[in-house]
Design an enzyme around this catalytic site. Sequence first.
Site, PDB file in Angstrom:
ATOM      1  N   ARG A 170       0.852  -1.202   0.000  1.00 25.59           N
ATOM      2  CA  ARG A 170       0.000   0.000   0.000  1.00 25.59           C
ATOM      3  C   ARG A 170       0.884   1.249   0.000  1.00 25.59           C
ATOM      4  O   ARG A 170       0.574   2.253   0.626  1.00 25.59           O
ATOM      5  CB  ARG A 170      -0.918   0.021   1.235  1.00 25.59           C
ATOM      6  CG  ARG A 170      -1.690  -1.258   1.480  1.00 25.59           C
ATOM      7  CD  ARG A 170      -2.666  -1.598   0.372  1.00 25.59           C
ATOM      8  NE  ARG A 170      -3.412  -2.825   0.667  1.00 25.59           N
ATOM      9  CZ  ARG A 170      -3.005  -4.041   0.334  1.00 25.59           C
ATOM     10  NH1 ARG A 170      -1.860  -4.212  -0.336  1.00 25.59           N
ATOM     11  NH2 ARG A 170      -3.732  -5.100   0.635  1.00 25.59           N
ATOM     12  N   ASP A 182     -10.345  -0.818  11.599  1.00 30.04           N
ATOM     13  CA  ASP A 182      -9.634   0.057  12.524  1.00 30.04           C
ATOM     14  C   ASP A 182     -10.537   1.101  13.181  1.00 30.04           C
ATOM     15  O   ASP A 182     -10.087   1.834  14.060  1.00 30.04           O
ATOM     16  CB  ASP A 182      -8.489   0.769  11.793  1.00 30.04           C
ATOM     17  CG  ASP A 182      -7.417  -0.204  11.320  1.00 30.04           C
ATOM     18  OD1 ASP A 182      -7.331  -1.308  11.894  1.00 30.04           O
ATOM     19  OD2 ASP A 182      -6.678   0.126  10.376  1.00 30.04           O
ATOM     20  N   LYS A 227     -16.146   4.706   2.840  1.00 29.67           N
ATOM     21  CA  LYS A 227     -15.132   3.995   3.630  1.00 29.67           C
ATOM     22  C   LYS A 227     -15.800   3.099   4.689  1.00 29.67           C
ATOM     23  O   LYS A 227     -16.763   2.393   4.387  1.00 29.67           O
ATOM     24  CB  LYS A 227     -14.160   4.999   4.261  1.00 29.67           C
ATOM     25  CG  LYS A 227     -13.297   5.735   3.244  1.00 29.67           C
ATOM     26  CD  LYS A 227     -12.078   4.934   2.836  1.00 29.67           C
ATOM     27  CE  LYS A 227     -10.983   5.045   3.873  1.00 29.67           C
ATOM     28  NZ  LYS A 227      -9.718   4.423   3.404  1.00 29.67           N
ATOM     29  N   HIS A 284     -12.558  -5.118  -0.384  1.00 31.24           N
ATOM     30  CA  HIS A 284     -11.768  -6.194   0.217  1.00 31.24           C
ATOM     31  C   HIS A 284     -12.662  -7.351   0.659  1.00 31.24           C
ATOM     32  O   HIS A 284     -12.283  -8.516   0.576  1.00 31.24           O
ATOM     33  CB  HIS A 284     -11.017  -5.606   1.418  1.00 31.24           C
ATOM     34  CG  HIS A 284      -9.965  -6.482   1.999  1.00 31.24           C
ATOM     35  ND1 HIS A 284      -8.777  -5.987   2.476  1.00 31.24           N
ATOM     36  CD2 HIS A 284      -9.896  -7.809   2.210  1.00 31.24           C
ATOM     37  CE1 HIS A 284      -8.037  -6.971   2.954  1.00 31.24           C
ATOM     38  NE2 HIS A 284      -8.698  -8.086   2.788  1.00 31.24           N
ATOM     39  N   GLN A 326     -10.070  -0.115  -3.368  1.00 29.93           N
ATOM     40  CA  GLN A 326     -10.339  -0.339  -1.949  1.00 29.93           C
ATOM     41  C   GLN A 326     -11.822  -0.255  -1.628  1.00 29.93           C
ATOM     42  O   GLN A 326     -12.370  -1.088  -0.922  1.00 29.93           O
ATOM     43  CB  GLN A 326      -9.579   0.677  -1.090  1.00 29.93           C
ATOM     44  CG  GLN A 326      -9.709   0.415   0.398  1.00 29.93           C
ATOM     45  CD  GLN A 326      -9.526   1.680   1.222  1.00 29.93           C
ATOM     46  OE1 GLN A 326     -10.325   2.599   1.161  1.00 29.93           O
ATOM     47  NE2 GLN A 326      -8.442   1.723   1.988  1.00 29.93           N
ATOM     48  N   GLY A 367      -6.443  -5.232  -0.941  1.00 36.01           N
ATOM     49  CA  GLY A 367      -6.692  -6.652  -0.736  1.00 36.01           C
ATOM     50  C   GLY A 367      -7.800  -7.182  -1.613  1.00 36.01           C
ATOM     51  O   GLY A 367      -7.918  -8.403  -1.813  1.00 36.01           O
TER      52      GLY A 367
END
Length: 797
Positions: A347, A488, A631, A639, A685, A705
């Site tokens: 990344r 996260d 997001k 992913h 992403q 990913g």
Amino acid sequence: MQFGFFDDKNKEYVIDRPDTPRSWSNYLGDTTYGAIITNNAGGYSFMHSAAQGRFIRWRANTLPMDQPGRYFYLRDRESKDYWSASWQPVGKPLSEYKTTCRHGTAYTVIESDYNQIRSEATYFVPLGRAFECWHLKITNQDSKPRELSLFNFVEFSNFWELWQDWLNLQYSQYILQMTEVDGVIDAAINPLLPTVHGDFNADPQSRHSFITMVGAEITGFDTDRESFIGPYRGYGNPLVVEEGKCTGSLASGDNGCGVFQADLELASGESREVVVLMGIGTADVEGKAAAQEFKDLSKIQFELEKVKSHWHTRIQGMTASTPDPEFDSMMNMWSPYNSLITYSWSRAASLVYAGARDGLGYRDTVQDLLGVLHTIPEEAGERLELMITGQVSTGGAMPVVKPILHEPGKEKKPEESEYRSDDCYWLFNTVPAYVKETGDVEFYKKVLPYADEGEDTVLGHLKRAIQFSLDRSGSHGFPCGLLADWNDCLQLGFNGETIFVALQLRYALRTYIEICDFLKNSEESTWAAEHLKTLDINLNEHAWDGRWFRRAIREDGFIFGTAEVDEGDVWLNPQSWAVLSGLIQDEKGEAVMDVVHDRLATEYGLMILDPPYEKTDLAIIKSTLFNKGMKENGAIFCHTQGWVVIAEAMLGRGDRAFEYLRASMPSAMNTKAEIRGIEPYVNCQSTHSKYSPRFGASRLPWLSGSATWSYFAATQYILGIRPEYNGLLIDPCIPKDWSDFSISRRFRGKMLDITIQNPNGMNRGVKEIILNGNKIEGQLIPVELMESSNTVKVLLG
């Protein structure tokens, strides 16, 4: 709206409209010398690291987003009109300027026609070299002779370390020295210091890059950016090009560039070729050597063909011919190529990942390997060993491994508060996949060091990863979330519990049992089985919410992913991983995945959660940092899409599995490029979900990913070609309307040409396999029955 098409025969994506919604990029070079180039010749080059070794300048988040770059300017000396060999930066009207860009495997070709002059610029990095080639062919298609001046341009960085070049101008604008030596320009950083050869990381030291031109007489040069561009101008109207004559400027401090001028006279129908060579080293050594080597321009085509052959060989581990040509375009070129680029640069290097991340993120990189195991098994094995040595003796992992700095056995162990709970669980996907692909069962017994201290077998490393969570479990018996799990944004508190990672733990325990049973290690198998039994009790008692699985439990007892909350009551990952881990199957599995379909599926993919967070306190979840539908706040996080495809395939629902795959498949958006925005040939992403006004817009292409998991899901669960310890399992799960398809697969040095017939319209179910004329029992083709070349006929029914 469409801006290009897939040229499957030549393994290229052809952009025939240069005004793409965003800059559409490609990669050049390898993991030593890398470069990014766009359809308008923008981008940057770097050595070892995009953050620490970026020697030409590029500015992030500008409009357009790819400038500056590697430019050729052409000027008609009679009319004084000028243009660029790529549409930008000059940007002539498209009614007059025609151009195509062909992105291929580590090369890009930009062809343009303007005012009866045709140009073809080819960019690539010769194999194993620390310099790149810009090959320009100019043809006069006019009926009369033409007099042209040619200028190349690149803007050098003042410091190879990104932040120093971008921000620390009070230092970086006083350390550059540009010189010109016999037709080679030298860009020196800290020129009064010695160069520390063989130690890229030593700092401070003098660093040099060069640029030169061969194939035409050089009639001028410039190395001072301001002198070349002029005051209050830009890359689209540089003063030197407008006036038609270089100034011979030599930058000392401030900002440097590399410009050569060549004056050409072309008869009607005549072509001329020049080559610009740019790379690492001094002008008088590496620069002169490169110029000497490529003074015979015929070598350029030879080196380009080597690059093509090298990369085409790398992506040939598996090819497919199916009823869906858009799917085939991804499978036969862009998915394996995307996976290889992601493997190379993690990344760390793109037009979005602009250098803030450096090195190999642990959890990202271990997953990325899944997409390249069958294409580059030896290299992947070396990378896998590197990542295993990034695990520390506690069983956790370093968050980032930097290959050029990593010293196993000597690294600092993370503080307890710095661990992420999911890092080492990805080893349970990748390590067995590597062993099954290669047949190297002894890999489990290989002794590798921990990052900080001690060593163990690979099997011991895997057990230590499991023990890490067992030692850090919460009151419900689930792994603690620690600093973060895969998401996260979750604020679980150190002792909060993650049900997603608990399902990863279940997958890990099942995988560990499978490995130990294969190795006939009953003691270890029994140990894992006991923990699995306890975990299943806890999952069924505390993770199940009545219709779906919960996501996590904060240390204060707050539950994520329950019907009792108003926001984020359904999360995607626990549902797919409940199937992947084997916790649920059959009717319960279908019922859970039906909830996913009803609540999370959209025409562009599956949302990560529903509904998005809007009112929940930031101290509980950081998703509210993001707008709704973007997001981690309810976006289509790409992913995760492959996991859902795998889950549906495991349930035998091929139509839905393929529906989900296509929903986020880049090539399926080729005719909707104005919605997607980014490249329609590579994964990304995330995509804006229905809660965003930009629904369907995708962002962060290339390094994700999603490249690996979409490819892994497609090849091993849709097409159903899965390596096992003793051979190759054939288990397709396809749309019912696929009557037949074929696959070529390389496996342990052998080739298998597989034809699959589906006369009864099945989703799944192998009735018969014929290997080289002989019927075999079951769905596994034993490796000992394989010849060097094999014909396989499969009948579904």
